[in-house]
Scaffold this motif. Structure first.
Motif, short mmCIF file in Angstrom:
data_model
loop_
_atom_site.label_atom_id
_atom_site.label_comp_id
_atom_site.label_asym_id
_atom_site.label_seq_id
_atom_site.Cartn_x
_atom_site.Cartn_y
_atom_site.Cartn_z
N ALA A 28 -0.93 9.99 10.07
CA ALA A 28 -0.42 9.06 9.07
C ALA A 28 -1.29 7.82 8.96
N ASP A 29 -1.94 7.42 10.08
CA ASP A 29 -2.77 6.22 10.06
C ASP A 29 -4.24 6.52 9.80
N GLN A 30 -4.54 7.72 9.32
CA GLN A 30 -5.93 8.07 9.01
C GLN A 30 -6.44 7.16 7.90
N PRO A 31 -7.61 6.51 8.09
CA PRO A 31 -8.13 5.61 7.06
C PRO A 31 -8.27 6.31 5.70
N TYR A 32 -7.95 5.61 4.67
CA TYR A 32 -8.08 6.05 3.28
C TYR A 32 -7.10 7.16 2.89
N VAL A 33 -6.98 8.23 3.67
CA VAL A 33 -6.22 9.42 3.24
C VAL A 33 -4.87 9.56 3.92
N GLY A 43 7.64 -8.70 5.80
CA GLY A 43 7.99 -9.46 4.61
C GLY A 43 6.88 -10.34 4.09
N VAL A 44 6.23 -11.13 4.96
CA VAL A 44 5.13 -11.99 4.55
C VAL A 44 3.96 -11.15 4.06
N HIS A 45 3.71 -10.07 4.76
CA HIS A 45 2.66 -9.12 4.39
C HIS A 45 2.88 -8.60 2.97
N VAL A 46 4.08 -8.14 2.69
CA VAL A 46 4.40 -7.58 1.38
C VAL A 46 4.31 -8.65 0.30
N SER A 47 4.77 -9.84 0.61
CA SER A 47 4.71 -10.93 -0.36
C SER A 47 3.26 -11.19 -0.80
N ALA A 48 2.35 -11.14 0.17
CA ALA A 48 0.93 -11.34 -0.16
C ALA A 48 0.38 -10.19 -0.99
N VAL A 49 0.78 -8.98 -0.66
CA VAL A 49 0.31 -7.80 -1.40
C VAL A 49 0.76 -7.86 -2.86
N LEU A 50 2.00 -8.33 -3.08
CA LEU A 50 2.51 -8.42 -4.44
C LEU A 50 1.71 -9.42 -5.26
N LYS A 51 1.20 -10.47 -4.61
CA LYS A 51 0.39 -11.46 -5.32
C LYS A 51 -1.02 -10.97 -5.55
N ASP A 52 -1.61 -10.35 -4.54
CA ASP A 52 -2.98 -9.84 -4.65
C ASP A 52 -3.17 -8.73 -3.62
N ALA A 53 -3.15 -7.48 -4.07
CA ALA A 53 -3.22 -6.34 -3.15
C ALA A 53 -4.51 -6.33 -2.35
N ALA A 54 -5.57 -6.92 -2.88
CA ALA A 54 -6.86 -6.91 -2.19
C ALA A 54 -6.83 -7.70 -0.88
N GLU A 57 -5.64 -4.61 1.25
CA GLU A 57 -6.13 -3.26 0.95
C GLU A 57 -7.63 -3.28 0.70
N HIS A 58 -8.39 -2.49 1.50
CA HIS A 58 -9.84 -2.51 1.43
C HIS A 58 -10.36 -1.93 0.13
N PRO A 61 -5.84 2.03 -3.66
CA PRO A 61 -5.48 3.36 -3.14
C PRO A 61 -5.73 4.49 -4.13
N GLY A 62 -5.62 4.24 -5.41
CA GLY A 62 -5.84 5.29 -6.39
C GLY A 62 -7.25 5.82 -6.42
N THR A 63 -8.21 5.01 -5.98
CA THR A 63 -9.62 5.46 -6.02
C THR A 63 -9.89 6.57 -5.02
N VAL A 64 -9.02 6.73 -4.01
CA VAL A 64 -9.19 7.81 -3.04
C VAL A 64 -8.01 8.79 -3.10
#
Length: 280
Positions: A28-33, A43-54, A57-58, A61-64
């Motif tokens: 499940a923790d395999q990079p990219y896939v 919660g803080v993590h998700v709040s940041a992702v909602l503002k800017d996923a980058a 996220e390296h 996700p759709g690109t892979v």
């Protein structure tokens, strides 16, 4: 030459295909896939992702060929539940207070050891109960289970269950192959005249996990039960320091969920559950 963006989008599906051919689980923790490579929980993590996923996220996700997931647990904040509801058009169906109460229920259950990420049926039941507060098809009055063993060879288990439904109080007694089977038979006998559709629900797998091994036989346990109604499969969970009580809770959740599904066919709710559990 390079693979190219179009082919790179197949990376996750190719990785899963190779894992199946090799008869090995894809981590499940395999990079990219991996299915949790783009999963977010705190919660803080998700709040940041909602503002800017980058920020977390390296790559998109759709690109892979993968997908972003926001998980719900005792680490969740309001952003987590709002994300999941908005994603599938359910946010307007729950008030701010209802969303807060749903999150608190999830956090409380996870704190007690419920691990809802592995029990998509129980999670779906929570969502449906939040959308329809007060909808209760039946209530337990009491149950009793006894097991008698003679000559260290043969055992006999009997159970008695009393529940209250919309048309009154029902009591049933039965013998079964162990306490879970006996309780299951009794519950179905109590409900069959009012809800005959539950006859389609069948247990297909049963797992028990000790949550605190230091307590030995007094340890709290988590029971995961997989069910099927010949159309789909789902898992419910129960937690208690009494394995019979934990099993009962998982059994009751499965029946209640099936009744709620039949009372309201809502594909948007099922989509939330599908995305939630895929991201574990």
């Amino acid at each position: 030459s390079t693979i190219g963006a179009d082919r790179l989008a197949n990376l996750s599906s190719v990785a899963r295909f190779v894992a199946e051919l090799a008869n090995l689980p894809l981590r499940a923790d395999q990079p990219y896939v991996g299915r949790s490579a783009f999963a977010h929980k705190g919660g803080v993590h998700v709040s940041a992702v909602l503002k800017d996923a980058a920020t977390y996220e390296h790559v998109p996700p759709g690109t892979v060929g993968n997908r972003q997931r926001v998980l719900l647990s005792d680490l969740s904040g309001r952003a987590n539940i709002l994300y999941k509801l908005k994603q599938h058009g359910l946010a307007d169906r729950l008030s701010e207070e209802a969303r807060r109460e749903l999150l608190e229920r999830i956090k409380h259950l996870e704190y007690r050891g419920y691990e809802l990420e592995a029990a998509e049926g129980t999670f779906e039941l929570l969502v449906r109960e939040a959308l329809h507060p007060g909808l209760r098809f039946f209530e337990l009055v009491n149950f009793e289970v006894t097991t008698r063993m003679d000559d260290d060879k043969h055992s006999r288990t009997t159970a008695t269950v009393t529940v209250k439904t919309r048309d009154g109080v029902h009591t049933a007694s039965a013998s079964g192959h162990g306490p879970v089977n006996a309780l299951d038979i009794c519950l179905r006998q109590c409900l069959s005249s009012v809800y005959p559709s539950i006859a389609q629900v069948r247990l297909t797998d049963y797992k028990v996990r000790v949550l605190d091994s230091k307590k030995g036989t007094a340890a709290k346990v988590r029971v995961l039960i997989e069910w099927s109604d010949q159309r789909r499969s789902w898992t419910t969970v129960g937690v208690s320091d009494n394995i019979i009580e934990a099993s009962w809770r998982a059994l009751v959740d499965a029946i209640r969920l099936e009744l709620m599904r039949l009372s309201e066919q809502d594909e948007s709710i099922e989509k939330v559950v599908e995305d939630y559990c895929w991201g574990v």
